[in-house]
Design a protein around this motif. Structure first.
Motif, short mmCIF file in Angstrom:
data_model
loop_
_atom_site.label_atom_id
_atom_site.label_comp_id
_atom_site.label_asym_id
_atom_site.label_seq_id
_atom_site.Cartn_x
_atom_site.Cartn_y
_atom_site.Cartn_z
N ALA A 18 54.46 39.96 45.10
CA ALA A 18 53.86 41.31 45.30
C ALA A 18 53.92 41.70 46.58
O ALA A 18 53.78 40.95 47.68
N GLY A 22 48.44 44.69 45.31
CA GLY A 22 47.07 44.24 44.73
C GLY A 22 47.00 43.68 43.09
O GLY A 22 47.90 44.10 42.33
N LEU A 23 46.17 42.83 42.99
CA LEU A 23 46.31 42.03 41.47
C LEU A 23 45.03 42.58 41.02
O LEU A 23 43.95 43.11 41.29
N LYS A 24 45.06 42.43 39.62
CA LYS A 24 44.14 42.93 38.72
C LYS A 24 43.38 41.65 38.16
O LYS A 24 44.04 40.69 37.99
N ILE A 25 42.26 41.80 37.52
CA ILE A 25 41.62 40.85 36.74
C ILE A 25 41.16 41.37 35.28
O ILE A 25 40.69 42.47 35.31
N ALA A 26 41.22 40.55 34.42
CA ALA A 26 40.86 40.94 33.08
C ALA A 26 40.08 39.90 32.29
O ALA A 26 40.94 38.73 32.28
N THR A 27 38.91 39.86 31.73
CA THR A 27 38.34 38.89 31.35
C THR A 27 38.00 38.95 29.71
O THR A 27 37.57 39.94 29.38
N GLU A 58 53.10 39.67 35.57
CA GLU A 58 53.36 38.32 36.32
C GLU A 58 51.75 37.73 36.83
O GLU A 58 51.04 38.54 37.54
N GLY A 59 51.41 36.68 36.43
CA GLY A 59 50.11 35.95 37.00
C GLY A 59 49.93 34.75 36.22
O GLY A 59 50.78 33.93 35.66
N GLN A 60 48.54 34.66 35.90
CA GLN A 60 48.18 33.30 35.25
C GLN A 60 46.83 33.57 34.01
O GLN A 60 46.01 34.51 34.58
N GLN A 157 40.64 34.37 30.97
CA GLN A 157 40.75 35.20 32.17
C GLN A 157 42.12 35.43 32.71
O GLN A 157 42.83 34.44 33.17
N ILE A 159 44.58 36.81 35.67
CA ILE A 159 44.80 37.33 36.97
C ILE A 159 46.23 37.61 37.31
O ILE A 159 46.99 36.80 37.01
N GLY A 160 46.58 38.75 37.63
CA GLY A 160 48.16 39.36 37.89
C GLY A 160 48.26 40.71 38.25
O GLY A 160 47.28 41.37 38.66
#
Lengths: 161, 161, 161
Positions: A18, A22-27, A58-60, A157, A159-160
């Motif tokens: 990246a 900035g990354l985003k988060i979603a739960t 892209e993320g985990q 959760q 993150i990416g």
């Protein structure tokens, strides 16, 4: 032997890095009904669907099961292993063994707690190109070791970016 | 006893806290050839080298192995434990036990699947100051439990700044 | 059965999704003295307190123990299971078994290494609303499998917003 991904050519932006955007988060919460007693439930399709819905490439994703008698791992989800994994756990923490937990609480699920703690409640799976990086024969599973049917709320959760 | 890191003085920026400057992500693939049969491979140097190449100082690396017959964990990587860990797994999931998986698929690696699912395919290691926070005698290892040599692609995903 | 969280109404911002406002990271160290020999220490209150101190509402904490003879997991932290989990580990990696590690290093903790590697040194716990998403009877524990008292430095790394 050079076992690593070859470096990018000079001046190129490394793929998968990246640029400070900035990354985003979603739960998300996934309700799952189980039969207990070592019941394994394949969560892979749900995880893929939720990944699509959060719109990251892209993320985990971290999977976490609240509660102390269930665990999350990966397995080749086929009929044989659904019996083989509980059979192995029976060698480690047999149902009919004496448990101090049972002597104190009389709920008969001492083996469930031990099995869940050994396997662990969390798993992290990376994704790129909007797809989970699982092997072809590798599925994400919830293993419910409790001695009765349970309604679980598995946390996913993301993150990416 | 106060077991926690003492709080920063009033007005100070807590060390290790990003001030909204955004995190980055970088995903790398590490090809690893294994002999199978409990072969353990030390990934620590590769993880450190890739950390340097992505240029982050504070964050975490997630290691994940696609496939359902290998696992990632940490161990003191020395000759004795390379035999002791498989010996313990032989108590949990013996090679010569009867597996329903083998009866259905005839690939003879039922024990491999069970061992891999018990240990789990993911591991998360934090880093600060550009260095993995491993203990002195603690190495990151891929454990290949399959019953034949395999070519693996271990994922290392870095999140940090 | 539709097991997933229902999708948000059209045009709504999905709950739990950051709008590109960036994530933060904070790394903390928690000194923990242990008795070794399977001593379990409840880290839940420390984790909650540190979460409050870093001021994040949604994200995840990674717990990681440096060293190759301890592990992190969750358990119902009560007197019975403090004996039942080590009893199960005694079936997998008995104290009095022969270990190649002990033959080489003469420190008598071959079983400690094997147990720690099986359980793993890392755990990830999500949080929302500033609270860890643990079950009511689920606590975060450090399990020290070494054969003597140890001073550990557990890492808690928070990523979120």
């Amino acid at each position: 032997m050079n076992r690593a991904t070859p470096p990018p050519p000079p001046g190129a932006v490394p793929p998968g890095t990246a640029q400070g955007d900035g990354l985003k988060i979603a739960t998300r919460t996934l309700p799952v009904g189980t039969d207990g007693n070592g019941h394994m439930i394949d969560l892979s399709a749900d995880a893929s669907r939720l990944l699509k819905s959060v719109g990251m490439s892209e993320g985990q994703v971290t999977l976490f099961v609240p509660g102390s008698t269930a665990a999350v791992t990966t397995i080749e989800f086929e009929q044989g292993l659904k019996q083989d994994l509980p059979a192995a756990m029976e060698r480690v923490a047999p149902v009919d063994e004496t448990y101090r937990h049972n002597e104190a609480w009389h709920d008969g699920n001492g083996h469930s707690h031990v099995r869940a703690s050994l396997m662990g409640p969390s798993l992290v799976v990376p994704f790129t190109g909007g797809r989970l990086m699982l092997g072809t024969w590798q599925q994400i599973v919830l293993c419910d070791w409790d001695n009765r049917p349970r309604n679980r709320e598995v946390i996913l959760q993301f993150i990416g970016k």
